[in-house]
Motif scaffolding. Structure first.
Motif, PDB file in Angstrom:
ATOM      1  N   ILE A 220       9.057  -4.296  -1.200  1.00  0.00           N
ATOM      2  CA  ILE A 220       7.672  -4.033  -0.570  1.00  0.00           C
ATOM      3  C   ILE A 220       7.039  -5.181  -0.708  1.00  0.00           C
ATOM      4  O   ILE A 220       6.292  -5.594   0.612  1.00  0.00           O
ATOM      5  CB  ILE A 220       6.957  -3.165  -1.391  1.00  0.00           C
ATOM      6  N   LEU A 221       7.105  -6.280  -1.758  1.00  0.00           N
ATOM      7  CA  LEU A 221       6.356  -7.430  -1.650  1.00  0.00           C
ATOM      8  C   LEU A 221       6.869  -8.438  -0.834  1.00  0.00           C
ATOM      9  O   LEU A 221       6.466  -9.093   0.101  1.00  0.00           O
ATOM     10  CB  LEU A 221       6.507  -8.197  -2.987  1.00  0.00           C
ATOM     11  N   ASN A 222       8.302  -8.379  -0.350  1.00  0.00           N
ATOM     12  CA  ASN A 222       9.105  -8.913   0.601  1.00  0.00           C
ATOM     13  C   ASN A 222       8.616  -8.721   1.912  1.00  0.00           C
ATOM     14  O   ASN A 222       8.312  -9.296   2.988  1.00  0.00           O
ATOM     15  CB  ASN A 222      10.572  -9.086   0.535  1.00  0.00           C
ATOM     16  N   ASP A 223       8.442  -7.177   2.180  1.00  0.00           N
ATOM     17  CA  ASP A 223       7.997  -6.823   3.438  1.00  0.00           C
ATOM     18  C   ASP A 223       6.706  -7.146   3.642  1.00  0.00           C
ATOM     19  O   ASP A 223       6.061  -7.317   4.873  1.00  0.00           O
ATOM     20  CB  ASP A 223       8.302  -5.381   3.548  1.00  0.00           C
ATOM     21  N   MET A 224       5.698  -7.330   2.886  1.00  0.00           N
ATOM     22  CA  MET A 224       4.345  -7.429   2.722  1.00  0.00           C
ATOM     23  C   MET A 224       4.092  -9.027   3.401  1.00  0.00           C
ATOM     24  O   MET A 224       3.112  -9.049   3.954  1.00  0.00           O
ATOM     25  CB  MET A 224       3.668  -7.592   1.552  1.00  0.00           C
ATOM     26  N   LEU A 225       5.043  -9.861   3.174  1.00  0.00           N
ATOM     27  CA  LEU A 225       5.272 -11.209   3.586  1.00  0.00           C
ATOM     28  C   LEU A 225       4.978 -11.164   5.354  1.00  0.00           C
ATOM     29  O   LEU A 225       4.656 -12.068   5.722  1.00  0.00           O
ATOM     30  CB  LEU A 225       6.216 -12.035   3.329  1.00  0.00           C
TER      31      LEU A 225
END
Length: 335
Positions: A220-225
């Protein structure tokens, strides 16, 4: 709770970004931000760079367009320059020629898709949404998955020669764009990523060894980028948002008002979650691996609308001239 200095966009920059002042609709601006970050992610993975380096480049890229307009700076130029600058900041040096060749390969794949007939379907209904997103942004699959994508059968790419002029052209672009990034951001390259915060919070909540939770939070943190959340909210809020969304998707209960312990605001966390879910919907991702959520397949009309949106984003990302030309045609159509 004290946190490391992490420059964030001001309220005025969020409400009236430089691109919106130049007449670029917010939806188009968000799409171009996403395409730039996708290029950085793909190039970073192909070059074998650590995730910290890739994430730093994406944050710098997002910050830049809160002080500069898409009307004045092309997405491709700023994305490759952000990644090159990030390799220096994170002390993970790469050869400039390798970076340029990687970008040329990615841009060649995108151009290949754009040159296909307009009625060509970029996505097979038999393929899951996660894989379809990869095919649509220019990721050609390998192995057994390649048979599911006959669209790539005619794609060819040749690495430019050592003395080819395209290398020197891109080198000049990177040098000039890198200086623009440093100047317009005031040489403030401080980036505090939320990954370590997220792991620490999971340990406190006794979830670090819970099946799939840590991996989903990381994803999720990667996608939030790919969104502007890293520039709007501090790292501890992003970490809490990833935990909130992951536990909701996995149906894992959390203590009441647990986020207060980490100095996060409930509304801010949900804002981040909503942007991630909107990203999945707009770009063809509606299910995280390992989650219990199941999305319905898109209708043909909705899928065609997504493909047209992707085509527009990749065309406009090519250069600032493409954005200006699109704005002129849009103004004529409105008039």
């Amino acid at each position: 709770m004290a946190h490391a200095p992490h420059p964030l966009a001001t309220l005025d920059q969020i409400i009236k970004s430089p691109s919106s002042i130049d007449g670029i609709p917010k939806e188009v601006e968000d799409d171009l931000r996403t395409t730039g970050c996708m290029l950085i992610q793909e190039a970073g993975v192909m070059l074998g760079l650590p995730q910290d380096t890739i994430a730093t480049a994406q944050v710098i890229f997002q910050r830049f367009y809160y002080v500069s307009s898409l009307y004045s700076f092309g997405v491709n130029d700023i994305s490759i320059s952000s990644l090159f600058l990030s390799t220096k900041l994170c002390e993970t040096p790469i050869r400039l020629r390798d970076l340029i060749n990687t970008y040329l390969f990615l841009l060649a794949r995108i151009q290949y898709l754009l040159n296909l007939p307009p009625d060509t379907r970029l996505i097979s209904n038999k393929i899951s949404n996660g894989s379809s997103w990869q095919a649509s942004v220019g990721q050609s699959p390998k192995g057994k998955a390649k048979d599911q994508y006959p669209i790539w059968n005619e794609f060819r790419f040749e690495v430019p020669g050592f003395h080819d002029g395209v290398f020197w052209e891109w080198k000049d672009v990177i040098t000039a764009s890198e200086m623009q990034i440093l100047k317009r951001l005031g040489f403030n390259m401080q980036v505090d990523l939320p990954y370590s915060h997220m792991i620490n919070y999971l340990k406190i909540l006794d979830l670090v060894f819970e099946d799939q939770v840590a991996q989903m939070c990381w994803s999720i943190l990667n996608d939030m980028l790919l969104t502007s959340m890293y520039v709007i909210h501090p790292p501890h809020t992003l970490a809490c948002a990833s935990i909130l969304l992951a536990t909701r998707l996995l149906r894992i209960p959390l203590p009441s008002e647990w986020y207060i312990l980490f100095d996060a605001e409930y509304d801010d966390m949900w804002t981040c979650c909503c942007h991630v879910m909107k990203l999945y919907s707009d770009w063809g991702l509606d299910k995280l691996q390992g989650s219990d959520s199941s999305g319905l397949a898109d209708s043909d009309e909705r899928q065609k609308g997504k493909e047209n949106r992707w085509r527009r984003a990749w065309v406009l990302a090519q250069s600032k001239k493409a954005v200006r030309r699109w704005l002129e045609e849009r103004e004529k159509a409105i008039a």
